[in-house]
Design a protein around this motif. Structure first.
Motif, PDB file in Angstrom:
ATOM      1  N   HIS A  83     -93.800  65.376 -84.735  1.00 50.12           N
ATOM      2  CA  HIS A  83     -94.891  65.237 -85.708  1.00 50.12           C
ATOM      3  C   HIS A  83     -95.227  66.611 -86.270  1.00 50.12           C
ATOM      4  O   HIS A  83     -96.011  67.355 -85.687  1.00 50.12           O
ATOM      5  CB  HIS A  83     -96.106  64.602 -85.030  1.00 50.12           C
ATOM      6  N   HIS A  85     -95.732  68.960 -90.196  1.00 52.03           N
ATOM      7  CA  HIS A  85     -95.860  68.978 -91.658  1.00 52.03           C
ATOM      8  C   HIS A  85     -95.288  70.310 -92.141  1.00 52.03           C
ATOM      9  O   HIS A  85     -95.971  71.326 -92.087  1.00 52.03           O
ATOM     10  CB  HIS A  85     -97.326  68.866 -92.073  1.00 52.03           C
ATOM     11  N   MET A 115     -93.311  64.802 -91.378  1.00 51.64           N
ATOM     12  CA  MET A 115     -94.152  63.719 -91.900  1.00 51.64           C
ATOM     13  C   MET A 115     -93.904  63.517 -93.400  1.00 51.64           C
ATOM     14  O   MET A 115     -93.543  64.456 -94.107  1.00 51.64           O
ATOM     15  CB  MET A 115     -95.620  64.043 -91.620  1.00 51.64           C
ATOM     16  N   LYS A 177     -95.287  56.185 -91.384  1.00 51.88           N
ATOM     17  CA  LYS A 177     -96.607  56.750 -91.113  1.00 51.88           C
ATOM     18  C   LYS A 177     -97.596  56.156 -92.105  1.00 51.88           C
ATOM     19  O   LYS A 177     -97.307  56.057 -93.294  1.00 51.88           O
ATOM     20  CB  LYS A 177     -96.546  58.273 -91.283  1.00 51.88           C
ATOM     21  N   HIS A 268    -101.729  61.958 -82.691  1.00 52.93           N
ATOM     22  CA  HIS A 268    -102.759  62.920 -82.277  1.00 52.93           C
ATOM     23  C   HIS A 268    -104.035  62.282 -81.688  1.00 52.93           C
ATOM     24  O   HIS A 268    -105.141  62.482 -82.172  1.00 52.93           O
ATOM     25  CB  HIS A 268    -103.108  63.910 -83.397  1.00 52.93           C
ATOM     26  N   ASP A 343     -98.439  68.366 -84.554  1.00 54.27           N
ATOM     27  CA  ASP A 343     -99.085  68.111 -85.845  1.00 54.27           C
ATOM     28  C   ASP A 343     -99.126  69.425 -86.648  1.00 54.27           C
ATOM     29  O   ASP A 343    -100.089  69.710 -87.353  1.00 54.27           O
ATOM     30  CB  ASP A 343    -100.491  67.535 -85.642  1.00 54.27           C
TER      31      ASP A 343
HETATM   32 ZN   LIG Z   1    -100.143  64.970 -89.035  1.00 51.47          ZN
END
Ligand SMILES: [Zn+2]
Length: 482
Positions: A83, A85, A115, A177, A268, A343
């Protein structure tokens, strides 16, 4: 053929094997050198390790460019961060693949799953996915897989949406997602009925549905109220996005899993109450899973009082309380949490982390480089997880869950992705040493005992902390769900 000698590899629980590995781009052979496994306690300090090495005596000296000396450190499978970005193409003023994928390697991570919502265009159709693949040509230093996305606006044409999802699954995305609450104009959240429909489709397509689970009604209602009162402080932000908001959303997703039998994965997760709902689902045999992140396992809302890290710590959802933190560690230990992700979401801290209005501070931590040392230091070395559990939450579980069949384990035939770890010399986290584009972290000044020394991607040494070597060749390639 290459060889790495003088390494400890993880075995069961807190046992290791002294080993050497022969590899090409794949692992060809693992040679176990002592008949009995080594217990961690036998080598847990520098003195004990030295004593152990004196006892076994015959150190083999690697020789030639194809022989690597592990110097009796720990070798783990290349970690997977499922996960992140990385923002290419589209939001590269914040982060980009060149920086972030190199940061991944420095952190012992050889595979990431990016993502769909933080690249432009978002990965909501095959055409858009091809644009992203094109943009990543010669820019990825680690291997990468993709999440597909389902955005509220896609529901204006449900038939194409369903077709796009099918095309993306055939192209190898690991799942989809979706958001119950989204702060992004480019990627909007789903109404409850849209979420249920999406779950039915992901069930048909045989892939997981990953959900950002905070209740939109609760959060927006309270945010509006606070803003009306002129409350722009971190407390207001945390109260708007509280445990109740997460609990309500996870509960809603639980009802969807129950109704559709679709595999739903909560991203998360931040609270004990949220975790308990996931546990209840699992006890009832429902395909509900969840992940958490290092910040939820380390910080609490008390840390927002520290001005030097306050803005750096902002995420959605925000970190919670000590009891939540302990419950999340427990969830990793008992297997109710599947794995740890970062994340990873960075920005230019000068531009987006300086506002005194907490609502306006960019939310996100660029953590891909810190997760492996974090879990090994705070999890394994502090006795919260065994070594085996630590490897599972860093690599093995994600490889299984997302069907990355070449990844996640030290086994003959798997890709030769390794990270060599020093567990014996503490070091201090410093933002200025990070490799991501934006250099900031709430972990600034924290001391960890595990450190990534070297990383190998499919048999090639790509980073080396001792010599400061980093590869200049972006070897990373796209991998699809198997
Ligand atoms: Zn995220």
């Amino acid at each position: 053929m290459k060889t790495i000698r003088n390494i400890f590899i993880p075995f069961k629980q807190n046992e290791l094997h002294l080993a050497s590995i022969r590899f090409s781009d794949r692992i060809e052979d693992i040679e176990i050198l002592l008949p009995e496994p080594v217990k961690w306690e036998e080598i847990a300090s520098e003195e004990k390790r030295a004593r152990f090495l004196r006892k076994i005596g015959n150190k083999v000296r690697p020789n030639g460019p194809k022989e690597f000396d592990g110097q009796f450190h720990l070798l783990i499978p290349g970690a997977i961060d499922p996960h992140v970005h990385f923002d290419t193409p589209g939001f590269e003023f914040r982060e980009d693949f060149d920086h972030a994928s190199l940061a991944a390697l420095w952190g012992g991570v050889t595979t990431i799953i990016d993502m769909p919502c933080t690249s432009v265009p978002p990965v909501t159709s095959l055409t858009n996915m091809q644009i992203k693949l094109q943009a990543l040509q010669n820019r990825a230093f680690c291997d990468y897989a993709f999440w597909g996305g389902v955005s509220g606006t896609d529901f204006s044409d449900p038939q194409s949406l369903r077709q796009n999802m099918e095309d993306l699954v055939h192209a190898g995305v690991v799942g989809f997602k979706a958001y119950l609450i989204s702060g992004m104009e480019e990627f909007t959240d789903l109404q409850p009925e849209q979420m249920a429909q999406t779950a039915r489709w992901t069930k048909e397509l045989g892939v997981p549905l990953a959900v950002h689970a905070e209740d939109k009604e609760l959060v927006t209602q309270r945010r509006r109220q606070f803003q009306k009162q002129g409350r722009n402080d971190w407390q207001a932000y945390c109260e708007a996005r509280d445990i109740l908001a997460e609990k309500a959303a996870v509960n809603f997703m639980h009802s969807i899993v129950k109704g559709t039998q679709s595999a739903v994965h909560i991203v998360h997760l931040s609270s004990s109450k949220g975790l308990n709902i996931v546990r209840k689902a699992q006890r009832n045999g429902l395909p509900m899973t969840a992940e958490t992140c290092p910040h939820y396992l380390f910080f609490t809302q008390k840390d927002f009082e520290r001005e030097n890290i306050r803005n750096y710590l902002k995420t959605a959802p925000p970190v919670k309380f000590a009891e939540d933190r302990e419950a999340l560690w427990q969830g990793l230990a008992d297997g109710s949490l599947a794995f740890v992700t970062t994340d990873h979401a960075g920005c230019d801290p000068q531009k987006e982390k300086t506002s005194t209005n907490f609502w306006q501070v960019y939310g996100g931590i660029p953590g891909v480089e810190h997760r492996v040392p974090f879990i090994l230091s705070e999890g394994f070395l502090k006795g919260r997880l065994t070594l085996e559990q630590s490897i599972n939450v860093l690599a093995t579980n994600a490889a299984k869950f997302y069907r990355l069949s070449q990844k996640g384990a030290l086994q003959r035939g798997k890709d030769a992705d390794f990270a060599l770890i020093d567990l014996w010399h503490p070091w201090t986290v410093k933002a200025k040493q990070m490799h991501s584009k934006g250099k900031y972290t709430p972990f600034e000044g924290v001391q960890w005992s595990a450190r990534v020394l070297q990383t190998f991607l499919r048999g090639t040494l790509v980073t080396d902390a001792q010599t400061k070597f980093q590869t200049s060749v972006p070897l990373g390639k796209f991998i699809g769900r198997g």
